[in-house]
Scaffold this motif. Structure first.
Motif: not given
Lengths: 114, 116
Positions: B82-85, B113-116, B11-14
């Protein structure tokens, strides 16, 4: 110690050789667990020690795998006659008696059999 | 035998958004514990949150909360802001404590995956 310590961090061995992986649990934790994590997979239970009781070996995949825990503290996982399918990350964890508050894991040993 | 299923391999999230990771489990027991663990690239499994099956109230730990539906045998993890960490593998785990040695059973994990 402050955390669960595993050594070595990485190990490369030739097929057919024996390897020993070490785990030093948190002081005072009576329970110790070994898990195997193959690439892209979840954690596979291997063996569980609780105090001075006989270990639960039900997860060991073959008789080439064995583990001992000396003095209720440090544990060694031994893999004899390593095979390529043994390549994985081996994770050790410890907990208070029942583990209901969760386990504390080490950083694992990445074993590569070539 | 108990099983744990995580149906979302990736999964991915901003960054700053909210994401929910799914977990279902199968058991005939009534008394058990559920956990979410995070595994960053450092490999060390870190306990994120814990739920006791006999408690109806959902557990929360700062930005992390769960939606525990006992009848549906569902235990999802919500990460807010959500944070990059937070980028890591997330594993759902089950522990039966009725006459057992407290062995944790893990799902196969969700790569977040957290995307900037």
């Amino acid at each position: 110690g402050a955390g669960v310590s595993q050594s070595p961090s990485n190990k490369v061995t030739e097929k057919g050789k024996d390897v020993e992986l070490r785990c030093d649990p948190i002081s005072g934790h009576t329970a110790l667990y070994w898990y195997r994590q193959s690439l892209g997979q979840g954690l596979e239970f291997l063996i569980y020690f609780q105090g001075n009781s006989a270990p639960d070996k039900s997860g060991l995949p073959s008789d080439r795998f064995s583990a001992e825990r000396t003095g209720g503290s440090v544990s060694t996982l031994t893999i004899q006659r390593t095979q390529q399918e043994d390549s994985a990350v081996y994770l050790c964890a410890s907990s208070l008696r029942t583990g209901i508050y969760g386990y504390t894991f080490g950083s694992g040993t990445r074993l590569t059999v070539v | 035998a108990q099983t744990v299923t995580q149906s979302q391999p990736e999964m991915s999230v901003q960054e700053a958004e909210t994401v929910t990771l799914s977990c279902t489990y199968d058991t005939s027991e009534n008394n058990y514990y559920l956990f979410w663990y995070k595994q960053p690239p450092s490999r060390q499994m870190i306990l994120v949150i814990r739920q006791e099956a006999y408690k109806q109230q959902n557990a929360t730990e700062n930005r992390f909360s769960v939606n525990f539906q006992k009848a549906a045998k569902s235990f999802s993890l919500k990460i807010s802001d959500s944070q990059l960490g937070d980028t890591a593998m997330y594993f759902c785990a089950f522990m039966n404590v009725e006459g057992s040695q407290g062995n944790l059973i893990f799902g196969k994990g969700t790569k977040l995956s957290v995307k900037p």
